[in-house]
Design a protein around this motif. Structure first.
Motif, PDB file in Angstrom:
ATOM      1  N   VAL A   1      69.024  23.327  50.539  1.00  0.00           N
ATOM      2  CA  VAL A   1      68.759  23.082  51.904  1.00  0.00           C
ATOM      3  C   VAL A   1      69.105  21.555  52.262  1.00  0.00           C
ATOM      4  O   VAL A   1      69.443  20.892  51.471  1.00  0.00           O
ATOM      5  CB  VAL A   1      67.117  23.163  52.535  1.00  0.00           C
ATOM      6  CG1 VAL A   1      67.009  24.639  52.560  1.00  0.00           C
ATOM      7  CG2 VAL A   1      66.336  22.339  51.347  1.00  0.00           C
ATOM      8  N   THR A   2      69.144  20.971  53.474  1.00  0.00           N
ATOM      9  CA  THR A   2      69.560  19.809  53.763  1.00  0.00           C
ATOM     10  C   THR A   2      68.668  18.578  53.133  1.00  0.00           C
ATOM     11  O   THR A   2      69.155  17.632  52.603  1.00  0.00           O
ATOM     12  CB  THR A   2      69.550  19.462  55.459  1.00  0.00           C
ATOM     13  OG1 THR A   2      70.731  20.498  55.906  1.00  0.00           O
ATOM     14  CG2 THR A   2      70.295  18.201  55.563  1.00  0.00           C
ATOM     15  N   THR A   3      67.427  18.774  53.346  1.00  0.00           N
ATOM     16  CA  THR A   3      66.546  17.796  52.939  1.00  0.00           C
ATOM     17  C   THR A   3      65.615  18.599  51.684  1.00  0.00           C
ATOM     18  O   THR A   3      65.011  19.624  52.004  1.00  0.00           O
ATOM     19  CB  THR A   3      65.491  17.583  53.781  1.00  0.00           C
ATOM     20  OG1 THR A   3      66.086  16.833  54.824  1.00  0.00           O
ATOM     21  CG2 THR A   3      64.541  16.259  53.355  1.00  0.00           C
TER      22      THR A   3
ATOM     23  N   PRO B   1      57.092  20.810  54.166  1.00  0.00           N
ATOM     24  CA  PRO B   1      56.303  21.896  54.512  1.00  0.00           C
ATOM     25  C   PRO B   1      56.359  22.213  56.096  1.00  0.00           C
ATOM     26  O   PRO B   1      56.156  23.553  56.262  1.00  0.00           O
ATOM     27  CB  PRO B   1      54.886  21.391  54.209  1.00  0.00           C
ATOM     28  CG  PRO B   1      55.163  20.004  53.284  1.00  0.00           C
ATOM     29  CD  PRO B   1      56.409  19.611  53.561  1.00  0.00           C
ATOM     30  N   GLU B   2      56.688  21.325  57.014  1.00  0.00           N
ATOM     31  CA  GLU B   2      56.783  21.831  58.410  1.00  0.00           C
ATOM     32  C   GLU B   2      58.047  22.341  58.834  1.00  0.00           C
ATOM     33  O   GLU B   2      58.195  22.755  59.948  1.00  0.00           O
ATOM     34  CB  GLU B   2      56.390  20.535  59.203  1.00  0.00           C
ATOM     35  CG  GLU B   2      57.611  19.278  59.144  1.00  0.00           C
ATOM     36  CD  GLU B   2      57.346  18.685  58.005  1.00  0.00           C
ATOM     37  OE1 GLU B   2      58.062  17.549  58.068  1.00  0.00           O
ATOM     38  OE2 GLU B   2      56.479  18.781  57.009  1.00  0.00           O
ATOM     39  N   ASN B   3      59.152  22.405  57.893  1.00  0.00           N
ATOM     40  CA  ASN B   3      60.367  23.176  58.229  1.00  0.00           C
ATOM     41  C   ASN B   3      60.049  24.544  58.599  1.00  0.00           C
ATOM     42  O   ASN B   3      59.616  25.198  57.930  1.00  0.00           O
ATOM     43  CB  ASN B   3      61.381  22.867  57.011  1.00  0.00           C
ATOM     44  CG  ASN B   3      62.637  23.113  57.638  1.00  0.00           C
ATOM     45  OD1 ASN B   3      63.101  24.370  57.769  1.00  0.00           O
ATOM     46  ND2 ASN B   3      63.847  22.189  57.452  1.00  0.00           N
ATOM     47  N   PRO B   4      60.644  24.754  59.671  1.00  0.00           N
ATOM     48  CA  PRO B   4      60.751  26.272  60.140  1.00  0.00           C
ATOM     49  C   PRO B   4      61.291  27.229  59.457  1.00  0.00           C
ATOM     50  O   PRO B   4      60.791  28.496  59.331  1.00  0.00           O
ATOM     51  CB  PRO B   4      61.412  26.413  61.583  1.00  0.00           C
ATOM     52  CG  PRO B   4      62.230  25.018  61.443  1.00  0.00           C
ATOM     53  CD  PRO B   4      61.515  23.990  60.661  1.00  0.00           C
ATOM     54  N   LEU B   5      62.112  26.930  58.505  1.00  0.00           N
ATOM     55  CA  LEU B   5      62.888  27.808  57.489  1.00  0.00           C
ATOM     56  C   LEU B   5      61.795  28.471  56.790  1.00  0.00           C
ATOM     57  O   LEU B   5      61.786  29.767  56.390  1.00  0.00           O
ATOM     58  CB  LEU B   5      63.918  27.312  56.587  1.00  0.00           C
ATOM     59  CG  LEU B   5      65.300  27.017  57.607  1.00  0.00           C
ATOM     60  CD1 LEU B   5      65.768  26.042  56.401  1.00  0.00           C
ATOM     61  CD2 LEU B   5      65.774  28.084  57.660  1.00  0.00           C
ATOM     62  N   TRP B   6      60.623  27.661  56.328  1.00  0.00           N
ATOM     63  CA  TRP B   6      59.531  28.628  55.513  1.00  0.00           C
ATOM     64  C   TRP B   6      58.868  29.624  56.186  1.00  0.00           C
ATOM     65  O   TRP B   6      58.659  30.360  55.356  1.00  0.00           O
ATOM     66  CB  TRP B   6      58.302  27.336  55.343  1.00  0.00           C
ATOM     67  CG  TRP B   6      58.762  26.172  54.308  1.00  0.00           C
ATOM     68  CD1 TRP B   6      58.789  24.947  54.381  1.00  0.00           C
ATOM     69  CD2 TRP B   6      58.822  26.443  52.980  1.00  0.00           C
ATOM     70  NE1 TRP B   6      59.085  24.107  53.482  1.00  0.00           N
ATOM     71  CE2 TRP B   6      59.176  25.113  52.504  1.00  0.00           C
ATOM     72  CE3 TRP B   6      59.122  27.680  52.150  1.00  0.00           C
ATOM     73  CZ2 TRP B   6      59.451  24.788  51.234  1.00  0.00           C
ATOM     74  CZ3 TRP B   6      59.162  27.191  50.493  1.00  0.00           C
ATOM     75  CH2 TRP B   6      59.297  25.831  50.126  1.00  0.00           C
TER      76      TRP B   6
END
Length: 315
Positions: free
Chosen positions: A254-256, A261-266
């Motif tokens: 992923v990019t970062t 934890p807050e990334n919507p991909l999760w």
């Protein structure tokens, strides 16, 4: 001759070195256990902090050749490195087997609806008639046909898939039914069931998979990224997955990283996220060692080195 080895690779490499080679070890924080003013060869580790890498480089005025265990080297082509006259070789080829197997895992996870089946198991629910797909006769588009792309194609053909590839020059390769040039891959997106990103991260490929590309894909298509996160426009991907432009994605990068934890991909149910681990294998250190020792012999005898990186192209 003096060389630098990472502490985690030194025990594997040192027993194979000629007796006249002196080793200085470096840890993940850039700490060195000896004088490095006359070091000629540097096997870099897997640094996550670029400032540490640049700090080590600054201490090596006599460095002539750097061997990276990574296939992708975008993180090593820092301004500090590019202003030096250093030969860079990478680990192209040594990760092809585990990564290509991982790609098949992503595809089978999607095709065989394993997420839903796992949920049924957790719920102690016996459900008949779950929809499962086959990989046979499905179409796979691989963007980037280097060692990893070719290993993916080899395994996909064993499953009876139709395999297409995109590379800089549209030249035929084994196990590919069709090869197109670097500017033609978008025309293949509407017919692909699986799209795998296996190209290096360069200025040209950064953001390559953008909203336009995702819109061209089938609603039933599955995107897999085992290259570098920045090749995908992550915001566009979140939208595509949330709104159903595509069926899902398998992301080993992923990019970062680590993914916040807050990334919507999760939270998206149609995403399979893994922590950039597809290259890991019990045979990895053995392959890194074999490549470096072969290149060291070539270096000492004036022969061409394997996997020399074109620093302007970025791979």
């Amino acid at each position: 001759m003096k060389i630098i080895l990472p502490v985690n690779l030194a025990p594997d490499i040192e027993p194979h070195l000629p007796s006249d080679i002196e080793v200085v070890q470096v840890d993940s924080e850039g700490n060195l256990n000896g004088d490095v003013s006359d070091v000629e060869i540097y096997v870099n580790g897997f640094y996550s902090n670029f400032s540490i890498y640049d700090k080590v480089l600054a201490l090596l005025p006599a460095l002539r050749w750097q061997q990276s265990p990574s296939a992708g080297v975008n993180h090593l082509l820092t301004p500090a490195f590019l202003q030096r006259d250093i030969i860079l070789t990478n680990g192209a080829g040594i990760h092809a087997i585990p990564i290509s197997e991982f790609v098949l895992t992503f595809m089978l996870y999607h095709a065989k609806n394993l997420r839903k089946l796992q949920i049924f198991q957790e719920q102690h629910t016996w459900v008949r008639g779950v929809f499962l797909e086959e990989l046979a006769n499905a179409t796979l588009l691989i963007i980037g046909t280097g060692n990893i792309g070719q290993a993916i194609a080899h395994r996909a053909k064993a499953f009876g898939m139709q395999v297409w590839g995109s590379r800089r020059r549209a030249e035929p390769l084994p196990n590919f039914d069709k090869i197109v040039g670097v500017d033609e891959w978008r025309s293949l997106l509407p017919a692909a069931d699986y799209v795998v990103i296996a190209t290096p991260l360069t200025p040209e490929t950064r953001g390559l998979i953008d909203a336009t590309a995702l819109r061209l894909m089938r609603r039933s298509a599955y995107l897999i990224n085992i290259a570098r996160g920045a090749i995908v426009d992550e915001a566009a991907l979140v939208t595509a997955l949330s709104e159903g432009w595509i069926a899902g994605a398998g992301l080993d990068t992923v990019t970062t990283e680590p993914l916040p934890p807050e990334n919507p991909l999760w939270s998206l149910p149609n995403v399979f996220i893994t922590p950039h681990c597809s290259a890991l294998s019990p045979y990895l250190k053995e392959r890194i060692t074999e490549l470096f020792i072969d290149n060291l012999k070539r270096y000492q005898t004036g022969q061409p080195l394997r996997n020399v990186v074109d620093k302007q192209a970025g791979y």
